[in-house]
Design a protein around this motif. Structure first.
Motif, PDB file in Angstrom:
ATOM      1  N   GLN A   1      57.565  27.001  43.025  1.00 52.70           N
ATOM      2  CA  GLN A   1      58.829  26.277  42.864  1.00 52.70           C
ATOM      3  C   GLN A   1      59.992  27.059  43.464  1.00 52.70           C
ATOM      4  O   GLN A   1      60.881  26.485  44.103  1.00 52.70           O
ATOM      5  CB  GLN A   1      59.095  26.015  41.380  1.00 52.70           C
TER       6      GLN A   1
ATOM      7  N   ALA B   1      61.785  24.888  45.978  1.00 53.16           N
ATOM      8  CA  ALA B   1      62.964  24.252  45.365  1.00 53.16           C
ATOM      9  C   ALA B   1      63.735  25.312  44.583  1.00 53.16           C
ATOM     10  O   ALA B   1      63.724  25.310  43.346  1.00 53.16           O
ATOM     11  CB  ALA B   1      62.541  23.097  44.461  1.00 53.16           C
TER      12      ALA B   1
ATOM     13  N   GLN C   1      66.035  24.247  41.667  1.00 50.07           N
ATOM     14  CA  GLN C   1      65.330  23.859  40.446  1.00 50.07           C
ATOM     15  C   GLN C   1      64.804  25.080  39.701  1.00 50.07           C
ATOM     16  O   GLN C   1      64.813  25.124  38.472  1.00 50.07           O
ATOM     17  CB  GLN C   1      64.171  22.917  40.783  1.00 50.07           C
ATOM     18  N   TRP C   2      64.350  26.077  40.452  1.00 51.89           N
ATOM     19  CA  TRP C   2      63.854  27.313  39.831  1.00 51.89           C
ATOM     20  C   TRP C   2      64.984  28.030  39.096  1.00 51.89           C
ATOM     21  O   TRP C   2      64.789  28.505  37.964  1.00 51.89           O
ATOM     22  CB  TRP C   2      63.253  28.218  40.913  1.00 51.89           C
TER      23      TRP C   2
ATOM     24  N   TYR D   1      67.642  26.690  37.818  1.00 48.90           N
ATOM     25  CA  TYR D   1      67.938  25.911  36.611  1.00 48.90           C
ATOM     26  C   TYR D   1      66.899  26.182  35.522  1.00 48.90           C
ATOM     27  O   TYR D   1      67.230  26.305  34.339  1.00 48.90           O
ATOM     28  CB  TYR D   1      67.969  24.426  36.952  1.00 48.90           C
ATOM     29  N   MET D   2      65.633  26.280  35.936  1.00 50.33           N
ATOM     30  CA  MET D   2      64.548  26.514  35.004  1.00 50.33           C
ATOM     31  C   MET D   2      64.709  27.845  34.263  1.00 50.33           C
ATOM     32  O   MET D   2      64.305  27.987  33.090  1.00 50.33           O
ATOM     33  CB  MET D   2      63.214  26.491  35.764  1.00 50.33           C
TER      34      MET D   2
ATOM     35  N   GLN E   1      66.155  27.530  30.869  1.00 44.45           N
ATOM     36  CA  GLN E   1      65.569  26.523  29.997  1.00 44.45           C
ATOM     37  C   GLN E   1      64.372  27.077  29.231  1.00 44.45           C
ATOM     38  O   GLN E   1      63.844  28.146  29.537  1.00 44.45           O
ATOM     39  CB  GLN E   1      65.137  25.307  30.825  1.00 44.45           C
TER      40      GLN E   1
ATOM     41  N   ARG F   1      58.930  22.596  34.603  1.00 50.36           N
ATOM     42  CA  ARG F   1      58.385  21.350  35.148  1.00 50.36           C
ATOM     43  C   ARG F   1      58.428  21.442  36.664  1.00 50.36           C
ATOM     44  O   ARG F   1      59.482  21.666  37.262  1.00 50.36           O
ATOM     45  CB  ARG F   1      59.206  20.140  34.680  1.00 50.36           C
ATOM     46  N   TRP F   2      57.278  21.230  37.271  1.00 50.87           N
ATOM     47  CA  TRP F   2      57.191  21.258  38.718  1.00 50.87           C
ATOM     48  C   TRP F   2      55.963  20.479  39.144  1.00 50.87           C
ATOM     49  O   TRP F   2      54.848  20.777  38.702  1.00 50.87           O
ATOM     50  CB  TRP F   2      57.127  22.708  39.218  1.00 50.87           C
TER      51      TRP F   2
END
Length: 423
Positions: free
Chosen positions: A71, A75, A78-79, A81-82, A85, A89-90
């Motif tokens: 990820q 992306a 997105q990584w 953001y992860m 959290q 999710r990927w």
């Protein structure tokens, strides 16, 4: 693919350069500097063994960290953001945790390390092992600089040579980061509390980072360490104001601060209230006891979810944490080795008690001894009451074991023995 390979080569070259520049600094330490390369060799051998005998947990970390790295490459937004959290999710993969999960945190960290290792479990194991190794030696260095009259080999023997400490802090284990960050927290506190005025800004910034790492790895144990060190810091402040110089005064300050902190925590969150705490303790014990099956385990048939019952069982729990398994329990070589190590630990503790009673307990400041002893006893009690499986207990107690061994090696008798073996 070429970019990833070049990036990995560059990162590994940078790490090797840092290690190469760090080694001469610790090798120059009087008496113990000659042990740097032998302990590094021991650490690498233990790492190779740990990765070769890779646990299911380590395989689980590696699998999901590889997906996170995928990820990161494809992306990165997105990584990023992860990272903040409690879930990942990927594509078709989904992984959800709740609360302060050190498992998820370790996976995120490994996803970054994969940039250098290209997903190699061997290299990732080496990175984590070297972190615990360097951290242990940094603590030894700080102690040697601050208190040269204390046994030079105590820190080396406790953090870098004690068998289960070396093994469980090698390879893809949470303990490598947990114990390493704990050693660094103590080293930085020694620098700030007992050192001079040099590089205080750097030390404070480093302490913030390491405290965050230690908290992430096992927050409940970290709170205990931070609590006793906060008590030590308060003692130092009061001493500079002309009070809390007696041993009784220092003990009152530390215990008072711990009790005040426990009360404040119970007011902030119901999780820390006595009835909630004892109920959760009983639940953890019951669940782990049921999963132990026929394996060697601890039993407290009269343990109840009440403060009185927990306090009544605490001395036995502490003793069990320090002594079990016995060499004759378990029937396997690993249990025999663990049992023999426990006998050695009990012998060292007995010598330390006798030496202290004779006024030969060592030259480490009383405040430091008290803070570390409180930390060890509290964690020994918690682990002994919540972890009946002896195999799991032997691993989890590595959290405090090197600190306890370090204290046990401070007295004049063991100091003489350490000098005879060149430590």
């Amino acid at each position: 693919m070429l970019f990833r390979l070049v990036l990995a080569l560059g990162l590994n070259a940078g790490l090797l350069l840092l290690l190469w520049r760090w080694l001469p600094r610790v090798r120059q330490l009087p008496t113990v500097g000659k042990w740097v390369l032998p302990t590094l060799t021991l650490k690498l051998v233990a790492t190779a063994l740990a990765v070769w005998l890779m646990s299911e947990d380590a395989r689980y970390f590696t699998l999901w960290a590889t997906r996170m790295t995928d990820q990161l490459h494809q992306a990165p937004a997105q990584w990023l953001y992860m990272l903040g959290q409690d879930e990942f999710r990927w594509r078709s993969w989904k992984l959800i945790f709740h609360g302060f999960s050190n498992t998820l945190f370790l996976m995120k960290l490994l996803s970054v390390l994969n940039l250098a290792s290209l997903g190699s479990a061997w290299l990732n194991g080496c990175y984590l092992s070297l972190f615990s190794f360097v951290s242990g030696w940094e603590l030894v260095r700080k102690l040697r600089l601050r208190w040269p009259e204390t046994p030079a080999g105590a820190g080396v023997g406790a953090f870098l040579c004690w068998p289960t400490v070396v093994y469980w802090t090698s390879g893809l284990t949470k303990e490598s980061l947990l114990v390493g960050s704990g050693a660094l927290v103590l080293a930085l506190m020694m620098h700030l509390g007992y050192g001079g005025t040099q590089r205080r800004g750097w030390a404070l910034a480093s302490l913030v980072v390491v405290v965050g790492l230690h908290f992430k790895m096992r927050y409940f144990f970290a709170v205990v360490l931070f609590g006793v060190l906060a008590g030590l810091a308060l003692v130092l402040v009061l001493q500079r104001l002309g009070t809390a110089r007696s041993r009784l005064g220092q003990a009152i300050v530390m215990l008072g601060l711990l009790l005040l902190g426990a009360w404040a925590a119970s007011e902030v969150s119901p999780v820390f209230r006595a009835n909630k705490f004892t109920s959760q303790l009983q639940r953890n014990y019951t669940e782990l006891l049921a999963s132990s099956g026929q394996r060697p385990h601890l039993e407290y048939p009269r343990l109840q979810p009440t403060t009185e019952s927990v306090l009544w069982h605490t001395p036995k729990a502490v003793f069990n944490t320090l002594s079990r398994p016995w060499p004759w329990e378990g029937g396997t070589l690993l249990y025999v080795v663990a049992g023999l190590e426990n006998l050695l630990l009990l012998a060292l503790l007995a010598v330390a008690v006798v030496a202290t009673a004779q006024g030969r307990g060592g030259r480490l400041p009383f405040g430091v001894v008290l803070a570390l002893l409180l930390y060890c006893v509290i964690l020994a009690a918690l682990l002994g009451l919540t972890t009946p499986n002896l195999g799991t207990l032997n691993r989890y107690r590595v959290t405090f074991l090197p600190f306890l061994v370090f204290l046990a090696l401070q007295n004049d008798y063991t100091a003489r023995l350490l000098r005879r073996v060149g430590l």
